[in-house]
Design an enzyme around this catalytic site. Sequence first.
Site, short mmCIF file in Angstrom:
data_model
loop_
_atom_site.label_atom_id
_atom_site.label_comp_id
_atom_site.label_asym_id
_atom_site.label_seq_id
_atom_site.Cartn_x
_atom_site.Cartn_y
_atom_site.Cartn_z
N LEU A 117 0.83 -1.22 0.00
CA LEU A 117 0.00 0.00 0.00
C LEU A 117 0.86 1.26 0.00
O LEU A 117 0.34 2.35 -0.15
CB LEU A 117 -0.94 0.02 1.21
N ARG A 118 2.16 1.08 0.22
CA ARG A 118 3.11 2.21 0.21
C ARG A 118 2.84 3.18 1.37
O ARG A 118 2.17 2.86 2.33
CB ARG A 118 3.08 2.97 -1.13
N ASN A 136 7.59 -3.20 3.67
CA ASN A 136 8.85 -2.70 3.09
C ASN A 136 8.76 -1.21 2.77
O ASN A 136 8.97 -0.77 1.66
CB ASN A 136 9.27 -3.51 1.85
N LYS A 187 7.38 -10.84 7.71
CA LYS A 187 7.81 -10.93 6.33
C LYS A 187 9.32 -11.06 6.28
O LYS A 187 10.04 -10.23 6.86
CB LYS A 187 7.37 -9.68 5.56
N HIS A 207 9.70 -13.90 0.85
CA HIS A 207 10.11 -13.56 -0.51
C HIS A 207 11.19 -14.58 -0.85
O HIS A 207 12.33 -14.44 -0.41
CB HIS A 207 10.63 -12.12 -0.60
N HIS A 263 4.00 -14.90 -3.76
CA HIS A 263 4.07 -14.64 -5.21
C HIS A 263 4.92 -15.66 -5.96
O HIS A 263 5.94 -15.33 -6.56
CB HIS A 263 4.55 -13.21 -5.51
N ASP A 296 0.29 -8.98 -4.87
CA ASP A 296 1.59 -8.32 -4.94
C ASP A 296 1.49 -7.02 -5.74
O ASP A 296 2.43 -6.66 -6.45
CB ASP A 296 2.69 -9.23 -5.51
N HIS A 298 4.66 1.81 -8.51
CA HIS A 298 5.74 2.80 -8.57
C HIS A 298 5.28 3.86 -9.56
O HIS A 298 4.67 3.52 -10.58
CB HIS A 298 7.04 2.17 -9.09
N ALA A 309 11.11 -2.46 -9.80
CA ALA A 309 10.34 -3.70 -9.97
C ALA A 309 8.99 -3.54 -9.29
O ALA A 309 8.92 -3.08 -8.15
CB ALA A 309 11.09 -4.86 -9.34
C1 NCD Z 1 7.78 -5.08 -4.62
C2 NCD Z 1 7.85 -3.61 -4.29
O1 NCD Z 1 8.00 -2.79 -5.20
O2 NCD Z 1 7.71 -3.27 -3.11
N1 NCD Z 1 8.16 -5.26 -6.00
C3 NCD Z 1 7.82 -6.28 -6.79
O3 NCD Z 1 8.31 -6.34 -7.92
N2 NCD Z 1 6.99 -7.23 -6.39
C4 NCD Z 1 8.62 -5.85 -3.68
C5 NCD Z 1 8.42 -7.34 -3.76
O4 NCD Z 1 7.36 -7.85 -3.39
O5 NCD Z 1 9.34 -8.01 -4.25
ZN ZN Z 2 5.43 -8.00 -2.73
#
Ligand code: NCD
Ligand code: ZN
Length: 358
Positions: free
Chosen positions: A18-19, A43, A101, A138, A176, A249, A253, A265
């Site tokens: 959710l950032r 994260n 996590k 992960h 994932h 997931d 961005h 990513a």
């Molecule tokens: C995730 C992220 O941007 O926080 N990125 C992704 O490609 N899935 C991190 C993660 O789950 O690997």
């Molecule tokens: Zn993720």
Amino acid sequence: MSSQRLSLRQPDDWHVHLRDGAMLQAVARATARQFARAIVMPNLSPPVTTVAAAAAYRQRIAAALPNGCDFQPLLTAYLTDAIDPAEIALGFGEGAWVACKLYPANATTNSAAGVTAIEGLTPVFETLERIGMPLLIHGEVTSPDIDIFDREAVFIERHLAPLLGRHPGLKVVLEHITTIDAVDFVRTGPANLAATITPHHLHINRNAMFAGGLRPDLYCLPVAKRELHRIALRGAATSGNPKFFLGTDSAPHARTAKEAACGCAGIFNAPFALESYAAVFEQENALEKLEAFASEFGPRFYGLPLNPGQISLVREPLEVPRQLHLNDAAGTAVELVPFHAGETLPWRLQLDAPIAPR
Ligand code: NCD
Ligand code: ZN
């Protein structure tokens, strides 16, 4: 169930980003619109490693949602080499977080503070085993000598199998998953081992990242693999096996961060996640299996009640926009490219469907 309308118990998302800050304001509603609950990844920068940080993040999530929205974020603790098992147990007891996590250090976005030696966390895993708190992994090795397409399979062999051997009572979700190796490992593993599957890994294989040029919007970690792996994932998701359940997931961005010399990513699939899964289940002639995958297997694994509400998907073409301009709290637009940008999906979530109070 008519072939034009699909009614489902309201689903949950068992893995979402959710950032924070402006991005949280812009994206949290997309998840709350589709899902009753979500396992929220820790994260952030800095990562969520204390009960106080989790409580503060929960408040920021609530503030990002409209008044009266009863979406329930299920927070997670970010494991570091130095995290104190007592803090983890305290937060679990208080309901501050529901799972831990594990990011191998430097495996993905904001994982620099992750775990450098999994064996070093034995006291943490013993605590999780004792209190029944799930460990979400992960599953990728980070050594540069391992080919990026092999990192998940090598992680399973080198780290996950030995970890489960050392801690047979540990509840583990391999997050994932992207390979037939992971599907087989989870399928044949103990009942306390499960996996989440994203919509994008069901739709795309690694060719999609290079179709006609470089496609940054289809780059995520773990990276999409060969077609044979995608086929195995589709088989697992639609099999009716309760070890495999929904986790998007969704990892937004900003467009500028994706389309850059060193692009981030992550795939932003939250706005049309259910529609994306429904398309796959229909292609596999398994629409009758969608509800259990989306709404039953996850809560059962986590030991949580099923949601009482219902949602409906209707068979109407859904044109996914090429980009979204989502407003943050200050009203500034954040430009994001959603998964399936420019495509038409066959099922649409009907928003005016009454959702029973929870
Ligand atoms: C995730 C992220 O941007 O926080 N990125 C992704 O490609 N899935 C991190 C993660 O789950 O690997
Ligand atoms: Zn993720």
